[in-house]
Scaffold this active site. Structure first.
Site, PDB file in Angstrom:
ATOM      1  CB  SER A 109      -0.910   0.007   1.225  1.00 52.80           C
ATOM      2  OG  SER A 109      -1.567   1.251   1.387  1.00 52.80           O
ATOM      3  CE1 TYR A 132      -6.324   4.866  -0.921  1.00 59.33           C
ATOM      4  CE2 TYR A 132      -4.161   4.757   0.124  1.00 59.33           C
ATOM      5  CZ  TYR A 132      -5.486   4.378   0.069  1.00 59.33           C
ATOM      6  OH  TYR A 132      -5.975   3.515   1.011  1.00 59.33           O
ATOM      7  CB  THR A 158      -7.451   3.017  -4.411  1.00 59.57           C
ATOM      8  OG1 THR A 158      -6.702   1.865  -4.006  1.00 59.57           O
ATOM      9  CG2 THR A 158      -8.744   3.075  -3.616  1.00 59.57           C
ATOM     10  CE  LYS A 254      -9.102  -2.436  -2.868  1.00 57.68           C
ATOM     11  NZ  LYS A 254     -10.055  -1.525  -2.218  1.00 57.68           N
ATOM     12  CG  HIS A 278     -12.062   1.243   0.376  1.00 58.64           C
ATOM     13  ND1 HIS A 278     -11.333   1.862  -0.606  1.00 58.64           N
ATOM     14  CD2 HIS A 278     -11.251   1.209   1.463  1.00 58.64           C
ATOM     15  CE1 HIS A 278     -10.148   2.202  -0.128  1.00 58.64           C
ATOM     16  NE2 HIS A 278     -10.077   1.816   1.126  1.00 58.64           N
TER      17      HIS A 278
END
Length: 385
Positions: A109, A132, A158, A254, A278
């Site tokens: 992540s 992100y 994401t 995602k 999520h």
């Protein structure tokens, strides 16, 4: 009950609950708002009905499949989760090593609590990265360059975080980064000495990867606030062309929830999607991922890889997703409960439980391979679209 006695992910959840202070456990276990969507994820999965098989030779069963050109031992991925160092020292490393031992991918992540070089020394070959979209595109390019050079070949963007979800448990618990030591949190931590001792030895969790690449650690009133400082609220489908042009590996989006979004993902050059809400941690009041899944699979019609997450806690759940047309399932809380219960060995144990459950589901559905699970489902229950 100890780690070896844990027979299910539910057992590992209970071990994690006992070991962690409430503010940390609630960060794993909680969701957005009144947690309606999080609960619906579970209810909808329970309502999916598999079709038993009979008089089929399943004496030899094969769980392996391929994702983005690489073989994985079974159709699961340890998905991206942030602040893993709060659950176990060097939590990202423990998750990555556990996934590698199980022969499945691990997704690092943006909110990892480990620096990149130490991670690369222990990570397995199936390395994916979650991004992100941030306000600073120069920073995004720095991430892309660094991770591609480090051997990551799948980038997961994401797309359901234009703003961060309002997570009431974190607000009530004053769960911040760095930790805010209120009297209640201090007392709670003291009542969980194993966790407190491990944090004293390893140091408080920080967003080390972000700090390494950005040059400064983000801070905020809650974890959501920390991420909100960085997230772009203006990134659009048109802007996706900018990212696609700068990433040479596989691109996965995602947070896809409709047929139209899945088609636009293909048009934008995406190689795959994750059907996801999520884990109920963003928009409260949506449908479950498994309710969205069949229509999206039909819309994609085999032209791209379809993954799914949110609420999956067992090999039986994975079997349902494969039967409904998914190519693989991303695991979030299921892996984190194992991590919090026992570090790397807890992750390995969690994945072994899930694989064993999937194996039995295959046998009882009359499937000797993952592909033979396709269609072995009788609707999506009362919660279906």
């Amino acid at each position: 009950m100890n780690l070896k006695q844990a027979a299910s992910i539910g057992d590992l959840r209970e071990l994690a609950r006992r070991r962690l202070p409430r503010m940390v456990f609630d960060y794993i276990d909680g969701a957005a708002g009144e947690e309606i969507t999080s609960k619906r994820n579970r209810v909808a999965l329970d309502e999916v009905c598999l079709i038993p098989g009979a008089l089929v030779d399943v004496s030899s069963r094969h769980h392996a499949t391929k994702l983005f050109g690489r073989e994985v031992s079974f159709p699961a991925i340890v998905g991206p989760t942030g602040l893993n160092g709060a659950f176990w020292p060097e939590g990202d490393v423990a998750l990555a090593r556990g996934a590698a031992r199980a022969g499945i991918p691990f997704v690092l992540s943006t909110a990892a609590t480990v620096r990149l070089n130490p991670f690369l020394k222990v990570a397995g070959p199936l390395r994916w990265f979650q991004l992100y979209m941030m306000k600073d595109r120069g920073l995004v390019e720095a991430f892309l360059q660094r991770i591609f050079q480090s051997g990551f070949n799948v980038l997961q963007l994401t797309v359901d975080t234009s703003v961060s979800g309002r997570r009431n448990r974190d607000i009530r618990n004053a769960f911040t980064l760095p930790f805010r030591w209120t009297a209640r949190n201090f007392i709670d931590s003291a009542l969980h000495p194993r966790w407190s001792t491990s944090m004293l030895r390893s140091g408080p969790p920080m967003l080390r990867l972000f700090e390494e690449i950005a040059g400064a650690p983000p801070r905020g009133a809650t974890i959501s606030d920390v991420m909100q400082q960085q997230l772009s609220s203006s990134f659009t489908w048109k802007d996706l062309e900018w990212l696609r042009a700068r990433w040479r590996g596989y691109l996965v989006l995602k947070g896809i929830s409709t047929e139209e979004q899945s088609r636009r993902s293909m048009d934008a050059g995406s190689d795959g999607i994750v059907v996801s809400n999520h884990g109920g941690r963003q928009l409260d009041g949506t449908r479950s991922s498994v309710e969205w899944l069949p229509r999206i699979v039909d819309a994609v019609a085999g032209r791209m890889t379809v993954l799914v997450d949110s609420g999956f806690r067992s090999g039986n759940d994975i079997g349902k997703a494969i039967a409904l047309g998914a190519d693989g399932v991303k695991l979030g809380r299921a892996a984190l409960y194992g991590l919090a219960a026992g570090g790397e060995e807890g992750v390995v144990h969690a994945l072994a439980i899930i694989k064993a459950e999937l194996d039995r589901t295959m046998a009882l559905c009359g499937a000797s391979s993952i592909g033979q699970l396709r269609g072995r489902v009788d609707g999506v229950g009362a919660a279906s679209l």
